[in-house]
Design a protein around this motif. Structure first.
Motif, PDB file in Angstrom:
ATOM      1  N   THR A  14      18.012  29.754 -26.977  1.00 17.81           N
ATOM      2  CA  THR A  14      16.855  29.785 -28.212  1.00 17.81           C
ATOM      3  C   THR A  14      17.047  28.946 -29.253  1.00 17.81           C
ATOM      4  OG1 THR A  14      18.262  31.828 -28.998  1.00 17.81           O
ATOM      5  CG2 THR A  14      16.622  32.458 -27.404  1.00 17.81           C
ATOM      6  N   ALA A  15      17.838  28.003 -29.302  1.00 19.28           N
ATOM      7  CA  ALA A  15      18.019  27.019 -30.216  1.00 19.28           C
ATOM      8  C   ALA A  15      16.895  26.507 -30.728  1.00 19.28           C
ATOM      9  CB  ALA A  15      18.815  25.776 -29.837  1.00 19.28           C
ATOM     10  N   ALA A  16      15.628  26.267 -30.037  1.00 18.50           N
ATOM     11  CA  ALA A  16      14.565  25.609 -30.366  1.00 18.50           C
ATOM     12  C   ALA A  16      13.823  26.753 -31.406  1.00 18.50           C
ATOM     13  CB  ALA A  16      13.587  25.051 -29.277  1.00 18.50           C
ATOM     14  N   HIS A  17      13.837  27.903 -30.952  1.00 19.22           N
ATOM     15  CA  HIS A  17      13.278  28.972 -31.944  1.00 19.22           C
ATOM     16  C   HIS A  17      13.773  28.993 -33.212  1.00 19.22           C
ATOM     17  CE1 HIS A  17      11.918  29.593 -27.661  1.00 19.22           C
ATOM     18  NE2 HIS A  17      11.052  30.268 -28.057  1.00 19.22           N
TER      19      HIS A  17
ATOM     20  N   THR B 103      22.556  38.754 -27.112  1.00 20.81           N
ATOM     21  CA  THR B 103      21.280  39.339 -26.699  1.00 20.81           C
ATOM     22  C   THR B 103      20.460  39.642 -28.098  1.00 20.81           C
ATOM     23  OG1 THR B 103      22.141  41.507 -26.303  1.00 20.81           O
ATOM     24  CG2 THR B 103      21.751  39.951 -24.259  1.00 20.81           C
ATOM     25  N   VAL B 104      21.248  40.432 -28.911  1.00 20.65           N
ATOM     26  CA  VAL B 104      20.675  40.546 -30.066  1.00 20.65           C
ATOM     27  C   VAL B 104      20.118  39.303 -30.763  1.00 20.65           C
ATOM     28  CG1 VAL B 104      20.957  41.592 -32.615  1.00 20.65           C
ATOM     29  CG2 VAL B 104      22.003  42.669 -30.520  1.00 20.65           C
ATOM     30  N   ASN B 105      20.918  38.396 -31.026  1.00 22.83           N
ATOM     31  CA  ASN B 105      20.590  37.125 -31.733  1.00 22.83           C
ATOM     32  C   ASN B 105      19.494  36.380 -31.087  1.00 22.83           C
ATOM     33  OD1 ASN B 105      22.579  36.649 -33.891  1.00 22.83           O
ATOM     34  ND2 ASN B 105      23.982  36.857 -32.533  1.00 22.83           N
ATOM     35  N   MET B 106      19.552  36.227 -29.878  1.00 22.85           N
ATOM     36  CA  MET B 106      18.603  35.490 -28.885  1.00 22.85           C
ATOM     37  C   MET B 106      17.116  36.301 -29.159  1.00 22.85           C
ATOM     38  SD  MET B 106      20.885  34.641 -25.683  1.00 22.85           S
ATOM     39  CE  MET B 106      19.598  33.443 -24.985  1.00 22.85           C
ATOM     40  N   LYS B 107      17.050  37.710 -29.014  1.00 21.05           N
ATOM     41  CA  LYS B 107      15.811  38.115 -29.356  1.00 21.05           C
ATOM     42  C   LYS B 107      15.285  38.039 -30.621  1.00 21.05           C
ATOM     43  CE  LYS B 107      16.447  42.146 -25.724  1.00 21.05           C
ATOM     44  NZ  LYS B 107      17.846  41.772 -25.427  1.00 21.05           N
ATOM     45  N   ILE B 108      16.246  38.156 -31.792  1.00 19.09           N
ATOM     46  CA  ILE B 108      15.657  38.064 -32.946  1.00 19.09           C
ATOM     47  C   ILE B 108      15.095  36.532 -33.187  1.00 19.09           C
ATOM     48  CG2 ILE B 108      16.605  37.528 -35.641  1.00 19.09           C
ATOM     49  CD1 ILE B 108      18.310  40.341 -34.881  1.00 19.09           C
ATOM     50  N   ASP B 109      16.026  35.542 -32.532  1.00 21.48           N
ATOM     51  CA  ASP B 109      15.147  34.086 -32.635  1.00 21.48           C
ATOM     52  C   ASP B 109      13.996  34.143 -31.993  1.00 21.48           C
ATOM     53  OD1 ASP B 109      17.817  33.465 -33.661  1.00 21.48           O
ATOM     54  OD2 ASP B 109      18.362  32.708 -31.480  1.00 21.48           O
TER      55      ASP B 109
ATOM     56  N   ARG C 277      26.050  27.058 -27.930  1.00 17.28           N
ATOM     57  CA  ARG C 277      24.797  27.506 -27.759  1.00 17.28           C
ATOM     58  C   ARG C 277      24.951  29.201 -27.228  1.00 17.28           C
ATOM     59  NH1 ARG C 277      20.185  23.990 -28.655  1.00 17.28           N
ATOM     60  NH2 ARG C 277      21.160  22.062 -28.276  1.00 17.28           N
ATOM     61  N   ARG C 278      23.959  30.028 -27.659  1.00 15.03           N
ATOM     62  CA  ARG C 278      24.046  31.609 -27.745  1.00 15.03           C
ATOM     63  C   ARG C 278      24.174  31.760 -25.954  1.00 15.03           C
ATOM     64  NH1 ARG C 278      22.949  31.758 -33.047  1.00 15.03           N
ATOM     65  NH2 ARG C 278      20.870  32.305 -33.594  1.00 15.03           N
ATOM     66  N   ARG C 279      23.481  30.945 -25.291  1.00  9.95           N
ATOM     67  CA  ARG C 279      23.621  31.248 -23.852  1.00  9.95           C
ATOM     68  C   ARG C 279      25.029  30.897 -23.377  1.00  9.95           C
ATOM     69  NH1 ARG C 279      22.803  28.032 -19.187  1.00  9.95           N
ATOM     70  NH2 ARG C 279      21.903  28.864 -17.399  1.00  9.95           N
ATOM     71  N   GLN C 280      25.649  29.805 -23.741  1.00 15.02           N
ATOM     72  CA  GLN C 280      27.160  29.862 -23.115  1.00 15.02           C
ATOM     73  C   GLN C 280      27.766  30.480 -23.573  1.00 15.02           C
ATOM     74  OE1 GLN C 280      27.464  25.819 -25.375  1.00 15.02           O
ATOM     75  NE2 GLN C 280      27.270  24.669 -23.747  1.00 15.02           N
TER      76      GLN C 280
ATOM     77  N   MET D   5      27.200  20.923 -40.735  1.00 15.21           N
ATOM     78  CA  MET D   5      25.872  21.791 -40.579  1.00 15.21           C
ATOM     79  C   MET D   5      26.641  23.132 -39.979  1.00 15.21           C
ATOM     80  SD  MET D   5      23.149  20.709 -41.641  1.00 15.21           S
ATOM     81  CE  MET D   5      22.244  19.224 -42.086  1.00 15.21           C
ATOM     82  N   THR D   6      26.170  24.324 -40.308  1.00 14.76           N
ATOM     83  CA  THR D   6      26.972  25.477 -39.838  1.00 14.76           C
ATOM     84  C   THR D   6      26.277  25.954 -38.554  1.00 14.76           C
ATOM     85  OG1 THR D   6      25.709  26.799 -41.147  1.00 14.76           O
ATOM     86  CG2 THR D   6      27.693  26.230 -42.093  1.00 14.76           C
ATOM     87  N   GLN D   7      25.030  25.600 -38.213  1.00 12.51           N
ATOM     88  CA  GLN D   7      24.427  25.947 -37.116  1.00 12.51           C
ATOM     89  C   GLN D   7      24.124  24.643 -36.288  1.00 12.51           C
ATOM     90  OE1 GLN D   7      23.660  28.719 -35.574  1.00 12.51           O
ATOM     91  NE2 GLN D   7      24.202  29.890 -37.038  1.00 12.51           N
ATOM     92  N   ARG D   8      24.279  24.631 -35.060  1.00 12.93           N
ATOM     93  CA  ARG D   8      24.264  23.463 -34.000  1.00 12.93           C
ATOM     94  C   ARG D   8      22.775  23.024 -34.160  1.00 12.93           C
ATOM     95  NH1 ARG D   8      26.928  23.088 -28.294  1.00 12.93           N
ATOM     96  NH2 ARG D   8      26.224  20.698 -27.858  1.00 12.93           N
ATOM     97  N   THR D   9      21.820  24.038 -34.196  1.00 12.93           N
ATOM     98  CA  THR D   9      20.152  23.665 -34.179  1.00 12.93           C
ATOM     99  C   THR D   9      19.747  23.119 -35.288  1.00 12.93           C
ATOM    100  OG1 THR D   9      20.075  25.755 -34.878  1.00 12.93           O
ATOM    101  CG2 THR D   9      19.850  25.416 -32.487  1.00 12.93           C
ATOM    102  N   MET D  10      20.608  23.102 -36.489  1.00 12.87           N
ATOM    103  CA  MET D  10      20.197  22.458 -37.721  1.00 12.87           C
ATOM    104  C   MET D  10      20.155  21.025 -37.730  1.00 12.87           C
ATOM    105  SD  MET D  10      21.383  24.947 -40.342  1.00 12.87           S
ATOM    106  CE  MET D  10      20.905  24.085 -41.761  1.00 12.87           C
ATOM    107  N   ALA D  11      21.038  20.584 -36.747  1.00 15.90           N
ATOM    108  CA  ALA D  11      21.098  18.940 -36.741  1.00 15.90           C
ATOM    109  C   ALA D  11      19.724  18.107 -36.006  1.00 15.90           C
ATOM    110  CB  ALA D  11      22.268  18.829 -35.811  1.00 15.90           C
ATOM    111  N   ALA D  12      19.119  19.017 -35.275  1.00 14.30           N
ATOM    112  CA  ALA D  12      17.591  18.429 -34.660  1.00 14.30           C
ATOM    113  C   ALA D  12      16.637  18.409 -35.463  1.00 14.30           C
ATOM    114  CB  ALA D  12      17.736  19.156 -33.269  1.00 14.30           C
TER     115      ALA D  12
END
Length: 441
Positions: A205-208, A136-142, A90-93, A1-8
């Motif tokens: 914002t991984a869940a979003h 911050t851009v990616n997190m707001k768009i999420d 993660r974005r926050r990290q 997977m290219t995005q970590r959040t897609m695994a969940a």
């Protein structure tokens, strides 16, 4: 997977919701973080070119502008890497890492023993800006989802550039009363502490992102997570006409910003303006750039992205020409050009980010935005390099004229290449756009 959040598995709709109102507390926190990001780079807008000439005695314009080249290259490459890093972290990290990397910057600017220390500090500043601003851009768009992307990016960029402008004004005032160093630079320690402290409070914002992904069909591309990094880079840079149009407009927009960052303080100082007046010009430019992005982001959602980009680029070109036409009255020339550049850039900035987001599936959106922001911020280095070479060879006036012509040409290319999606984008739009651009059915 290219995005970590897609695994969940996708979260239940009741647990996480997309939207500005639904996530207003987290969104406002990230807006304030972006203000701290902008304030840190605002430290340099007024004083650093003058530090090069007056403190370190640099004679060549290219040498003076070398700090902008270092900043632009570092930020552009970090933007590109940030899209890849979101697959591992993660974005926050990444946001927190950006603040830690920026910690030495104000202190080096304040007490650097040689010019090359300042250039090195700008490498760290570029990495800091690439990570913190990208996240911050990616997190707001999420958080907001597809319906309010223009407004979200407008608010994000407004917070950052209002802060750039306010800091440019403040550093001009401090330099007038206390000298070019160290007082103007040391206020950066406050911005670092605020940005890092607030980022520690931010939630990832991984869940979003996972929720938005669950509402889209699988993206195009060879792998299960969509196109590879190489494919996304090619798609965003040249294979998709609209993304190509956005990338070149972003590059030229920041080219003229990088050019005026270095040239305007020297140009207006040569025509008799003091540091406070130069700070006013640089501050007004960034303040209008920032404040204007709030209505511009809203208009981008209502009127489309392309009309704002084309209008904004042509307005910037006219503003650069006005700076030359009125140089016998330098304060008026500076103020009018600052107004035109600020408003023109305000129209362009959120519309371009939203346009790239429109044409990218959520699975590869971070990569597409990273590629766009790479080309956009390489414009800082290109602008400083062009400015240094032309200013040394032909003078500062010719350099501003060249920037005006390039900006007008970029606006015409955006008019030819960019397209807007339908007012209501069906879920399959982004993957269909990828298939059309790459020839995959």
């Amino acid at each position: 997977m290219t995005q970590r959040t897609m695994a969940a598995p996708p979260p239940s709709p009741g647990a996480v919701r997309l939207g500005l109102r639904e996530n207003r507390a987290q969104f406002v926190l990230l807006v304030v973080v972006t203000a701290a990001v902008g304030a840190l780079v605002g430290l340099e807008r007024t004083t650093v070119p003058l530090i090069g000439t007056e403190v370190f005695g640099l004679a060549g314009n290219l040498a003076v502008f070398s700090f902008i080249i270092a900043f632009g290259l570092a930020k552009a490459l970090t933007n590109l890497a940030a899209g890849v890093l979101t697959a591992r972290f993660r974005r926050r990290q990444l946001l927190l890492a950006g603040w830690l990397i920026g910690m030495p910057v104000p202190f080096v600017l304040a007490w650097a023993p040689s010019w090359w220390w300042i250039v090195a500090a700008n490498v760290l500043l570029g990495i800091n800006q690439g990570l913190t601003w990208s996240m911050t851009v990616n997190m707001k768009i999420d958080l907001v989802g597809p319906a309010r992307r223009g407004l979200a990016t407008g608010l994000n960029e407004a917070a950052g550039y209002v802060s750039v402008g306010a800091t440019a004004l403040l550093t001009g005032y401090l330099a007038t009363h206390y000298g070019l160093r160290p007082a103007p630079e040391l206020i950066g320690a406050v911005f670092l502490a605020a940005g890092l402290g607030l980022s520690l409070l931010a939630k990832d914002t991984a869940a979003h992102l996972a929720l938005e992904l669950s509402r889209h069909p699988a993206p195009g591309g060879d792998g299960p997570g969509g196109p590879s990094f190489r494919e996304t880079f090619a798609l965003t840079s040249w294979r998709n006409r609209s993304l190509r149009g956005a990338s070149q407009a972003g590059l030229v927009n920041n080219l003229n910003d990088g050019l005026t960052w270095g040239v305007f303080p020297l140009l207006f100082a040569d025509h008799g303006l003091g540091i406070a007046a130069i700070g006013l010009i640089k501050g007004l430019y960034s303040l209008l750039w920032g404040i204007g992005q709030i209505p511009a982001g809203h208009l981008a959602d209502r009127l489309g992205r392309k009309p704002l980009v084309v209008t904004g680029m042509l307005l910037q070109a006219a503003a650069l020409l006005s700076a030359l036409a009125l140089l016998d009255r330098p304060l008026l020339a500076g103020i009018l050009s600052a107004i035109g550049l600020g408003l023109g850039t305000a129209l362009v900035y959120p519309a371009l980010i939203a346009s790239v987001s429109d044409h990218a599936h959520p699975a590869w959106r971070a990569h597409a935005l990273g590629t766009y922001r790479f080309w956009r911020d390489i414009g800082y280095a290109a602008g400083a390099l062009v400015a240094g070479v032309l200013a040394d060879a032909l003078g500062l006036d010719a350099t501003v004229l060249a920037a005006a012509l390039l900006t007008a040409l970029s606006g015409l290319l955006a008019a030819r290449w960019m397209t807007d999606p339908p007012p209501k984008v069906p879920p399959q739009f982004c993957s269909a756009a990828y298939a059309a651009a790459t020839g995959r059915e």
